[in-house]
Design a protein around this motif. Sequence first.
Motif, short mmCIF file in Angstrom:
data_model
loop_
_atom_site.label_atom_id
_atom_site.label_comp_id
_atom_site.label_asym_id
_atom_site.label_seq_id
_atom_site.Cartn_x
_atom_site.Cartn_y
_atom_site.Cartn_z
N ARG A 122 0.89 -1.12 0.01
CA ARG A 122 0.15 -0.06 -0.03
C ARG A 122 0.87 1.22 -0.12
NH1 ARG A 122 -5.29 0.92 1.77
NH2 ARG A 122 -6.20 2.43 0.53
N ILE A 123 0.70 2.35 -0.87
CA ILE A 123 1.51 3.25 -0.99
C ILE A 123 0.43 4.37 -0.87
CG2 ILE A 123 2.64 4.81 -2.41
CD1 ILE A 123 3.51 2.37 -3.85
N ALA A 124 0.89 5.44 0.07
CA ALA A 124 0.27 6.78 0.33
C ALA A 124 1.19 7.82 -0.66
CB ALA A 124 0.30 7.02 1.95
N VAL A 125 0.56 8.78 -1.23
CA VAL A 125 0.93 9.68 -1.80
C VAL A 125 0.61 11.07 -1.44
CG1 VAL A 125 1.47 10.70 -4.29
CG2 VAL A 125 0.95 8.23 -3.89
N THR A 126 1.51 11.71 -0.83
CA THR A 126 1.05 13.20 -0.41
C THR A 126 1.76 13.93 -1.28
OG1 THR A 126 3.06 13.77 0.82
CG2 THR A 126 1.46 12.14 2.04
N GLY A 127 0.70 15.23 -1.38
CA GLY A 127 1.48 16.37 -2.51
C GLY A 127 0.20 17.24 -2.96
N SER A 128 0.56 17.97 -3.97
CA SER A 128 -0.43 18.56 -4.69
C SER A 128 -1.37 17.94 -5.58
CB SER A 128 0.32 19.64 -5.61
OG SER A 128 1.18 19.04 -6.65
N ILE A 129 -2.75 18.71 -5.37
CA ILE A 129 -3.78 18.12 -6.24
C ILE A 129 -4.28 19.50 -6.69
CG2 ILE A 129 -6.11 17.37 -6.15
CD1 ILE A 129 -5.40 16.21 -3.26
N ALA A 130 -4.36 19.51 -8.40
CA ALA A 130 -4.53 20.99 -8.83
C ALA A 130 -5.40 20.66 -10.24
CB ALA A 130 -3.05 21.55 -9.23
N THR A 131 -5.78 21.62 -10.64
CA THR A 131 -6.56 21.86 -12.11
C THR A 131 -5.46 22.48 -12.96
OG1 THR A 131 -8.68 22.08 -11.20
CG2 THR A 131 -8.42 22.67 -13.51
N ASP A 132 -5.05 21.74 -14.06
CA ASP A 132 -3.90 22.31 -15.01
C ASP A 132 -4.77 23.19 -16.30
OD1 ASP A 132 -2.21 21.10 -13.43
OD2 ASP A 132 -2.07 19.36 -15.16
N HIS A 133 -4.39 24.23 -16.42
CA HIS A 133 -4.57 25.00 -17.63
C HIS A 133 -3.55 24.99 -18.47
CE1 HIS A 133 -8.04 27.28 -15.38
NE2 HIS A 133 -7.65 26.29 -14.46
N LEU A 134 -3.35 24.15 -19.74
CA LEU A 134 -2.51 24.23 -20.57
C LEU A 134 -2.80 24.62 -21.99
CD1 LEU A 134 -2.04 20.13 -19.98
CD2 LEU A 134 -0.96 21.87 -18.54
N MET A 135 -1.44 25.55 -22.18
CA MET A 135 -1.64 26.04 -23.61
C MET A 135 -0.70 25.91 -24.44
SD MET A 135 -3.09 29.89 -21.84
CE MET A 135 -2.19 29.64 -20.45
N GLY B 204 -3.70 15.19 0.49
CA GLY B 204 -3.48 16.56 0.15
C GLY B 204 -4.54 17.40 0.39
N ALA B 205 -4.40 18.66 -0.02
CA ALA B 205 -5.79 19.55 0.46
C ALA B 205 -6.45 20.05 -0.74
CB ALA B 205 -5.38 20.68 1.44
N VAL B 206 -7.74 20.40 -0.73
CA VAL B 206 -8.42 20.73 -2.09
C VAL B 206 -9.39 22.00 -1.45
CG1 VAL B 206 -8.15 18.72 -3.19
CG2 VAL B 206 -10.11 18.84 -1.89
N GLY B 207 -10.04 22.27 -2.47
CA GLY B 207 -11.21 23.38 -2.25
C GLY B 207 -12.52 22.49 -2.42
N GLY B 208 -13.84 23.38 -2.40
CA GLY B 208 -14.86 22.70 -2.43
C GLY B 208 -15.25 22.57 -3.91
N ALA C 33 -1.38 31.98 -27.63
CA ALA C 33 -1.55 30.63 -27.57
C ALA C 33 -2.58 30.01 -28.68
CB ALA C 33 -1.83 30.07 -26.25
N ASP C 34 -2.36 28.92 -29.26
CA ASP C 34 -3.26 28.44 -30.24
C ASP C 34 -4.56 27.73 -29.52
OD1 ASP C 34 -1.75 29.33 -32.26
OD2 ASP C 34 -0.97 27.50 -32.96
N ASN C 35 -4.40 27.08 -28.44
CA ASN C 35 -5.24 26.40 -27.59
C ASN C 35 -5.24 26.23 -26.25
OD1 ASN C 35 -3.76 24.04 -27.16
ND2 ASN C 35 -3.65 23.58 -29.42
N LEU C 36 -6.26 25.94 -25.72
CA LEU C 36 -6.42 25.74 -24.02
C LEU C 36 -6.94 24.66 -23.66
CD1 LEU C 36 -6.32 26.86 -21.18
CD2 LEU C 36 -8.46 28.07 -21.69
N GLU C 37 -6.46 23.85 -23.02
CA GLU C 37 -6.75 22.50 -22.11
C GLU C 37 -6.95 22.33 -20.76
OE1 GLU C 37 -7.74 19.74 -24.15
OE2 GLU C 37 -6.92 20.07 -25.93
N LEU C 38 -8.16 22.33 -20.38
CA LEU C 38 -8.35 22.16 -18.77
C LEU C 38 -8.26 20.77 -18.45
CD1 LEU C 38 -11.34 25.03 -18.50
CD2 LEU C 38 -8.73 25.27 -18.45
N ARG C 39 -7.31 20.48 -17.68
CA ARG C 39 -7.24 19.25 -17.35
C ARG C 39 -6.81 19.13 -15.81
NH1 ARG C 39 -8.56 16.32 -21.62
NH2 ARG C 39 -7.61 16.90 -23.54
N ARG C 40 -7.18 17.70 -15.29
CA ARG C 40 -7.03 17.65 -13.89
C ARG C 40 -5.40 17.35 -13.81
NH1 ARG C 40 -10.61 14.38 -16.12
NH2 ARG C 40 -12.81 14.50 -15.80
N GLY C 41 -4.73 17.76 -12.49
CA GLY C 41 -3.43 17.52 -12.31
C GLY C 41 -3.13 17.55 -10.98
N GLY C 42 -1.86 18.21 -10.73
CA GLY C 42 -1.37 18.15 -9.41
C GLY C 42 -0.27 16.92 -9.46
#
Length: 327
Positions: free
Chosen positions: A2-15, A68-72, A39-48
């Motif tokens: 079993r592995i616990a992964v601590t760290g960032s959880i984010a939304t990615d805005h990729l251009m 990790g910690a996130v918003g509502g 920028a030619d394009n924008l992708e909204l992706r899950r990340g962190g």
Amino acid sequence: MRIAVTGSIATDHLMTFPGRFAEQLLADRLDRVSLSFLADNLELRRGGVAANIAFGLGMLGLRPVLVGAVGGDFEPYRVWLKDHGVDTDSVRVSATRHTARFVCTSDRDQNQIATFYAGAMTEAREIDLRDVVARAGRPDLVLISPDDPEAMLRHTRACHDLGIPFAADPSQQLARLARAEVRELVDGAGRLFTNEYEAALLCEKAGLTEEQILQRVGSWVTTHGEAGVRIRAAGREPLTMHAVEVPGVVDPTGVGDAFRAGFLAATAWGVSEQAAAQLGCAVAATVLDSVGTQEYRLSGELLLDRLHTAYGCRYETELTAHLMELA
């Protein structure tokens, strides 16, 4: 395992910028940079970082615990991760802040300019690993990846206090850490993960030579992009592994996280470091073929094909049985 992964959880805005950043930078004006890239394009992706690694582990059949910690605004993301095998019940939800944001622009040479807004991640320092252990059970390994610096230090101390093996992956947060903090994060780590640039920065920030750092960790895993990966440990010859070739790179974002997921999954299966590095490179290559950090799909057939093309038959006795269990 079993592995616990601590760290960032984010939304990615990729251009993507169709030109080259280097062509827009003036050598004699770098002290007064004021640039805008169309920028030619924008992708909204899950990340962190932590979420990306946990997603990869889940895709490989493990059930990692994400810490990790996130918003509502996290609920749709939570459902996505749970649907892909990630235990999200130890994620803290902020009452006031948004989930972290990663805004990144890549040029035609895959160079990147990025900004990270921490948001709710600053509350990760309020998470106690003892509560995670009480809820989910004692993990066999805790990966401490980029996060709120105070959270990273708190999790490292908790692993020492609880006697839980941990791996250190300070990466992007090295710039924010003081010398004593860098040393504390790596001391006693079973594995240390960096890329080539971060390896040099780690030595500078810690005030230590590579040899001195190797005396403080079990092994040091350094990724070198297209050149592959190098694994070092005190008192033994380095292990090097070339990367899996990707003819047409689509998006480099998250490739390091994917490597870590593949490497850690393989070590959880009990295979050699050589085989673990090969699987890490194969998963990383899969991410390079897609836009975003969690849009790829894994199958035993796909990974075995990549491994066979890149490494011949040197992986089969260790990885084949595990990968054939994947859907």
